[in-house]
Design a protein around this motif. Structure first.
Motif, mmCIF file in Angstrom:
data_model
loop_
_atom_site.group_PDB
_atom_site.id
_atom_site.type_symbol
_atom_site.label_atom_id
_atom_site.label_comp_id
_atom_site.label_asym_id
_atom_site.label_seq_id
_atom_site.Cartn_x
_atom_site.Cartn_y
_atom_site.Cartn_z
ATOM 1 N N LEU A 128 0.854 -1.174 0.000
ATOM 2 C CA LEU A 128 0.000 0.000 0.000
ATOM 3 C C LEU A 128 0.895 1.231 0.000
ATOM 4 C CD1 LEU A 128 -2.916 1.158 0.202
ATOM 5 C CD2 LEU A 128 -2.604 1.164 2.698
ATOM 6 N N LEU A 129 0.775 2.045 -1.048
ATOM 7 C CA LEU A 129 1.570 3.262 -1.173
ATOM 8 C C LEU A 129 0.775 4.455 -0.658
ATOM 9 C CD1 LEU A 129 3.265 3.066 -4.693
ATOM 10 C CD2 LEU A 129 4.428 3.110 -2.492
ATOM 11 N N ASP A 130 1.445 5.292 0.120
ATOM 12 C CA ASP A 130 0.815 6.489 0.649
ATOM 13 C C ASP A 130 0.751 7.572 -0.429
ATOM 14 O OD1 ASP A 130 -0.340 8.218 2.417
ATOM 15 O OD2 ASP A 130 1.436 8.523 3.667
ATOM 16 N N SER A 131 -0.004 8.623 -0.146
ATOM 17 C CA SER A 131 -0.168 9.742 -1.062
ATOM 18 C C SER A 131 1.175 10.300 -1.524
ATOM 19 C CB SER A 131 -0.951 10.857 -0.349
ATOM 20 O OG SER A 131 -0.902 12.063 -1.069
ATOM 21 N N GLY A 132 1.317 10.466 -2.847
ATOM 22 C CA GLY A 132 2.511 11.056 -3.417
ATOM 23 C C GLY A 132 3.750 10.191 -3.375
ATOM 24 N N SER A 133 3.610 8.943 -2.970
ATOM 25 C CA SER A 133 4.773 8.054 -2.855
ATOM 26 C C SER A 133 5.079 7.391 -4.186
ATOM 27 C CB SER A 133 4.524 6.974 -1.795
ATOM 28 O OG SER A 133 4.281 7.552 -0.527
ATOM 29 N N ARG A 134 6.352 7.030 -4.367
ATOM 30 C CA ARG A 134 6.763 6.362 -5.600
ATOM 31 C C ARG A 134 7.715 5.211 -5.274
ATOM 32 N NH1 ARG A 134 8.980 10.406 -8.676
ATOM 33 N NH2 ARG A 134 11.105 9.942 -8.024
ATOM 34 N N MET A 135 7.461 4.067 -5.908
ATOM 35 C CA MET A 135 8.278 2.885 -5.702
ATOM 36 C C MET A 135 8.501 2.202 -7.037
ATOM 37 S SD MET A 135 7.592 -0.333 -3.092
ATOM 38 C CE MET A 135 6.351 -1.144 -4.123
ATOM 39 N N THR A 136 9.705 1.681 -7.240
ATOM 40 C CA THR A 136 10.015 0.941 -8.457
ATOM 41 C C THR A 136 10.067 -0.533 -8.117
ATOM 42 O OG1 THR A 136 11.373 2.799 -9.177
ATOM 43 C CG2 THR A 136 11.594 0.748 -10.395
ATOM 44 N N LEU A 137 9.294 -1.324 -8.850
ATOM 45 C CA LEU A 137 9.156 -2.757 -8.599
ATOM 46 C C LEU A 137 9.813 -3.544 -9.718
ATOM 47 C CD1 LEU A 137 7.713 -4.944 -6.766
ATOM 48 C CD2 LEU A 137 5.801 -4.783 -8.374
ATOM 49 N N SER A 138 10.635 -4.530 -9.367
ATOM 50 C CA SER A 138 11.284 -5.356 -10.377
ATOM 51 C C SER A 138 10.252 -6.235 -11.071
ATOM 52 C CB SER A 138 12.370 -6.228 -9.741
ATOM 53 O OG SER A 138 11.803 -7.137 -8.817
ATOM 54 N N GLU A 139 10.605 -6.745 -12.245
ATOM 55 C CA GLU A 139 9.664 -7.541 -13.028
ATOM 56 C C GLU A 139 9.230 -8.797 -12.296
ATOM 57 O OE1 GLU A 139 9.457 -9.017 -17.637
ATOM 58 O OE2 GLU A 139 11.164 -9.658 -16.433
#
Length: 312
Positions: A128-139
């Motif tokens: 669950l990502l919070d407001s304005g958050s950014r995460m990069t997920l591997s394939e």
């Protein structure tokens, strides 16, 4: 949402990464690339960011490529970053689109301002990502990098899930859960369920374990500490609330900024150090901010999109 300029810069950075990887890349291309990098610091920052995404997705490791000296512009005073210099050192560095059999693409997850984003990780549970958050997920879905903001992770796979945040890797095993938050001045990693392994560097000698309820905090100056936060307040963001209990107004406003399009300014240290107790509902938006002068000895001045709070 990114502006039209930001989108254009991202597209151009992607083209440059692909061009520098091409077999027919020549000195003229590299010279044009240097000129583009020096035109605007936004160009360099975006190039560095896309490079990070590729590294996370399994691209060519930059450690295997010899670095070249950074170059400085006489007019802008801008020096090339490490990865930007590496791009000039070799035409076989990094590509946005995989061009070899072992390369894998990554996926960028971005929560818009004022909204959370729940993502199912294939075979690995949820985040669950919070407001304005950014995460990069591997394939493959079992590695990620938190770029900024806050994320709640609850992996369910027999395999471990690895989250990179600044210079720390958080390893979560099955049926564990952690809340990870990355801010400008500190990074917080809180174990919500089970034992969580934190690794800084590549050797087990620097491993740290935290247990349920413990929060590991890394300050901007590198100082570390472990405490036991109020879990209800810590996780209130999941339900669209922020709970403040005798919280310095500076900290409270730092939280609220993630959910508001407004620029919020505290005009003096006196205002920043005022203590606030209450519940901020994201759905109420600016109502809470406009109520602050009723709760604290403050005045509110609105200037366009800016809220300025001053002491009485």
């Amino acid at each position: 949402m990114p502006s039209e300029k930001q989108l254009a810069v991202r597209e151009q950075a992607a083209l440059w990464i692909a061009r520098l990887h091409a077999d027919d890349c020549n000195d003229t291309d590299r010279a044009r690339f240097v000129q583009w990098m020096r035109e605007d610091t936004c160009n360099a920052n975006t190039f560095e960011l896309l490079t990070d995404y590729w590294e996370l997705g399994g691209g060519v490791p930059t450690q295997s490529i010899p670095a070249t000296p950074a170059k400085r512009s006489d007019t802008h005073g801008f020096s090339l970053g490490r990865r930007s210099a590496l791009a000039l050192a070799s035409a076989a560095l990094i590509a946005l689109v995989p061009t070899n059999k072992t390369a894998r693409a990554s996926r960028v997850l971005q929560a818009s301002t004022g909204h959370t984003l729940r993502i199912a990780l294939p075979d690995y549970g949820t985040c669950l990502l919070d407001s304005g958050s950014r995460m990069t997920l591997s394939e493959d879905g079992h590695r990620a990098r938190l770029e900024h903001g806050q994320v709640l992770l609850s992996p369910e796979s027999p395999s471990d899930f690895h989250l990179s945040v600044r210079n720390v890797t958080v390893r979560l095993s099955r049926q564990t859960s952690a809340n990870v938050r990355m801010e400008q001045n500190c990074t917080d990693i809180t174990a919500l369920r089970g034992r969580i392994l934190l690794r800084s560097g590549t050797t087990a000698a620097r491993d740290i374990w935290i247990r349920t309820g413990q929060r590991f905090r890394i300050a901007q100056n590198g100082a570390v500490s472990i405490d036991y936060p109020n879990i209800e307040a810590l996780l209130s963001w999941q339900t669209g609330r922020l709970i403040f209990r005798n919280t310095p107004l500076q900290e409270a406003v730092s939280e609220i900024r993630r959910y508001s399009q407004r620029q919020i300014i505290l005009a003096s240290p006196t205002v920043s150090n005022m203590r606030l107790s209450g519940v901020y509902f994201v759905s109420q938006g600016e109502m809470f901010l406009r109520m602050l002068p009723r709760l604290l000895p403050l005045t509110l001045q609105e200037q366009g999109n800016v809220f300025i709070f001053r002491a009485l």
